[in-house]
Design a protein around this motif. Structure first.
Motif, PDB file in Angstrom:
ATOM      1  N   LEU A 150      16.592  21.924  38.609  1.00 10.49           N
ATOM      2  CA  LEU A 150      17.264  20.623  38.691  1.00 10.49           C
ATOM      3  C   LEU A 150      16.417  19.612  39.459  1.00 10.49           C
ATOM      4  CD1 LEU A 150      20.954  21.758  39.362  1.00 10.49           C
ATOM      5  CD2 LEU A 150      19.983  20.855  37.232  1.00 10.49           C
ATOM      6  N   LEU A 151      15.825  20.065  40.563  1.00 13.09           N
ATOM      7  CA  LEU A 151      14.976  19.165  41.347  1.00 13.09           C
ATOM      8  C   LEU A 151      13.740  18.741  40.551  1.00 13.09           C
ATOM      9  CD1 LEU A 151      15.158  20.885  44.864  1.00 13.09           C
ATOM     10  CD2 LEU A 151      16.224  18.733  44.165  1.00 13.09           C
ATOM     11  N   PHE A 152      13.139  19.699  39.842  1.00  8.10           N
ATOM     12  CA  PHE A 152      11.946  19.391  39.046  1.00  8.10           C
ATOM     13  C   PHE A 152      12.290  18.441  37.899  1.00  8.10           C
ATOM     14  CE2 PHE A 152       8.838  20.299  35.684  1.00  8.10           C
ATOM     15  CZ  PHE A 152       7.657  20.131  36.391  1.00  8.10           C
ATOM     16  N   TRP A 153      13.455  18.651  37.286  1.00 12.78           N
ATOM     17  CA  TRP A 153      13.870  17.784  36.177  1.00 12.78           C
ATOM     18  C   TRP A 153      14.108  16.356  36.658  1.00 12.78           C
ATOM     19  CZ3 TRP A 153      18.637  15.336  35.150  1.00 12.78           C
ATOM     20  CH2 TRP A 153      18.727  14.753  33.874  1.00 12.78           C
ATOM     21  N   ARG A 154      14.723  16.233  37.833  1.00 12.75           N
ATOM     22  CA  ARG A 154      14.958  14.890  38.375  1.00 12.75           C
ATOM     23  C   ARG A 154      13.647  14.199  38.746  1.00 12.75           C
ATOM     24  NH1 ARG A 154      20.230  15.302  42.427  1.00 12.75           N
ATOM     25  NH2 ARG A 154      21.783  15.777  40.792  1.00 12.75           N
ATOM     26  N   ALA A 155      12.689  14.986  39.236  1.00 18.48           N
ATOM     27  CA  ALA A 155      11.428  14.391  39.678  1.00 18.48           C
ATOM     28  C   ALA A 155      10.483  14.108  38.519  1.00 18.48           C
ATOM     29  CB  ALA A 155      10.748  15.319  40.688  1.00 18.48           C
TER      30      ALA A 155
END
Length: 257
Positions: free
Chosen positions: A32-37
């Protein structure tokens, strides 16, 4: 809600599963963090490898037995690989039933299926007193030791007790087909009274040895033998130590005094 068997959070299999779940949560959070970034989603196979690596790291951190490390490492990648093959669902059911029949309550007993071999059987036979006796192999697996001793020592009675259904059934059938005097029981050796036996053979695990020692001391008669292949009891040095296979595990023997 009641369960048909005791469930303990201290059981290694339960702890391993919880660590896998924790690893999954960590990976999902990372995705989720990678997708947002970056606005991208990593490949499933890479996520599976990442989860396995995290699970293995956590397993090592929790000081679990070393053989759990490869299980934790390859569990998620293996799932991805198997589901990628698109196998029929009945194969998974069959595999589950086979594993259940072989390992049954290993998660609770912490005693996997170990097999010894003819050199060990010969060494055990050499240790036995030259008189009629009663011996039992606890966790007898496929029944090789019991059948071998029953053949070598027709003047004595040898028993095996096994909790897992498939190994017990296999050994029971072997005895029937051979016309052997060997007797195979299905059950938990911890519920068995050892007082009628002269020799107990065990190929269990380090975790099982201290309770086995207590049972040996409490129930077996003076002069009885406890024989353990590979696993010693740190607090109680063996009276005899043998090595049936060169550079292989040791055979530990305790005499009841």
């Amino acid at each position: 809600m009641s369960f048909p068997f005791p469930v303990s959070l201290k059981a290694p299999a339960v702890r391993a599963l919880l660590l896998q779940l924790l690893s999954f949560v960590i990976v999902v959070a990372g995705v989720l963090l990678f997708w947002r970034a970056a606005g991208q989603v990593l490949p499933v196979w890479l996520l599976a490898i990442l989860q396995g690596s995290i699970a293995a790291t956590l397993t090592r951190w929790r000081a679990m037995a070393s053989w759990w490390l490869p299980i934790q490492l390859f569990f998620a990648p293996a799932l991805v690989l198997v589901f990628g093959w698109q196998l029929p669902s009945w194969i998974f059911l069959l595999a589950f039933l086979l594993m259940l029949g072989l390992y049954w309550s290993t998660y609770r007993t912490q005693v996997p299926l170990y097999l010894s071999g003819q050199r060990v059987w010969h060494a055990v036979n050499q240790l036995l007193p030259e008189r009629p006796l009663r011996g039992i192999d606890i966790g007898s697996g496929l029944g090789g030791l019991v059948l071998d001793l029953a053949r070598r020592r027709p003047d004595s009675r040898f028993f095996g007790i096994e909790l897992a259904p498939l190994p017990w059934l296999f050994s029971w059938l072997r005895a029937r087909l051979r016309g052997s005097s060997a007797c195979f029981l299905r059950g938990d050796y911890q519920t068995l009274d050892f007082s009628s036996f002269d020799v107990v053979f065990a190929y269990l695990s380090p975790v099982a040895m201290p309770p086995l020692w207590a049972k040996f001391q409490a129930e077996m008669p003076v002069g009885a033998l406890l024989v353990s292949y590979e696993f010693a009891i740190e607090e109680h040095p063996a009276d005899e130590i043998h090595q049936p296979i060169k550079a292989g595990p040791y055979l530990y023997v305790w005499h009841k005094h």
